[in-house]
Design a protein around this motif. Sequence first.
Motif, mmCIF file in Angstrom:
data_model
loop_
_atom_site.group_PDB
_atom_site.id
_atom_site.type_symbol
_atom_site.label_atom_id
_atom_site.label_comp_id
_atom_site.label_asym_id
_atom_site.label_seq_id
_atom_site.Cartn_x
_atom_site.Cartn_y
_atom_site.Cartn_z
ATOM 1 N N GLN A 33 -23.299 -13.642 120.060
ATOM 2 C CA GLN A 33 -23.553 -14.491 118.898
ATOM 3 C C GLN A 33 -23.942 -15.906 119.322
ATOM 4 N N ALA A 34 -23.304 -16.424 120.367
ATOM 5 C CA ALA A 34 -23.668 -17.757 120.866
ATOM 6 C C ALA A 34 -25.108 -17.762 121.379
ATOM 7 N N LEU A 35 -25.500 -16.715 122.088
ATOM 8 C CA LEU A 35 -26.874 -16.604 122.578
ATOM 9 C C LEU A 35 -27.866 -16.507 121.420
ATOM 10 N N ARG A 46 -27.521 -17.779 118.466
ATOM 11 C CA ARG A 46 -27.637 -19.103 117.843
ATOM 12 C C ARG A 46 -28.661 -19.969 118.564
ATOM 13 N N VAL A 47 -28.825 -19.763 119.870
ATOM 14 C CA VAL A 47 -29.806 -20.517 120.650
ATOM 15 C C VAL A 47 -31.204 -19.914 120.510
ATOM 16 N N LEU A 48 -31.301 -18.584 120.590
ATOM 17 C CA LEU A 48 -32.608 -17.916 120.618
ATOM 18 C C LEU A 48 -33.264 -17.749 119.250
ATOM 19 N N TRP A 57 -20.081 -14.093 122.873
ATOM 20 C CA TRP A 57 -21.142 -14.598 123.746
ATOM 21 C C TRP A 57 -22.525 -14.153 123.272
ATOM 22 N N THR A 107 -34.537 -19.215 116.526
ATOM 23 C CA THR A 107 -34.973 -20.504 116.002
ATOM 24 C C THR A 107 -35.690 -20.301 114.678
ATOM 25 N N PHE A 116 -27.421 -16.545 111.402
ATOM 26 C CA PHE A 116 -28.120 -17.279 112.452
ATOM 27 C C PHE A 116 -29.449 -17.880 111.997
#
Length: 177
Positions: free
Chosen positions: A23-25, A27-29, A21, A31, A50
């Motif tokens: 790592q998923a966050l 990937r979003v943050l 979770w 940029t 990332f």
Amino acid sequence: GMRRLVFLINFFLHDLGQHRWVQALLRVLLTEDVRVVAQASGDVDYFRKFLPVENVLYVPYCQGPLDLGGYDGAQRGFSFAGGWTNRDYDALFRCAARLPNVEFVVVANRSAIAEPRIANVTLLFDLEPHEFHRVMAESFLVVLPLRADVGSSGQMVALAAMQLSKAVIAPNVRAIS
């Protein structure tokens, strides 16, 4: 509407960064506007999962001269271990129990370890940097019991020990190699 660059410095996740979770966050943050300044080669590898290669900058940890807080130059004949993150003090305590004739001084924060019931281990908690380095200077050996090869950890202790010409026992991890 103005494009801004964000620089993350001293951004360490250690074990937390291994969770899906987190790592998923990331990937979003993380940029294309984000740059990470990494102090260990393991962190470089991690953040490049990332971010584009050019967004992760490698700047190895460095440290200036130590403040020894009134150190008188004497060695007190004990093994030193200290630090706050990614330490395996339980393993160190098991080793200390097998070496009853070797004195150990461990400097950590109170939340990192439970007080051991080992006669040859002295615990000191939450020392100021000059006191931490003075105690290290009084030792004959520095042990760096790192738990895992994750994130930046151990560099400050390893570099201070080298400045003090101490022998260092440490695991083979990229953060301090």
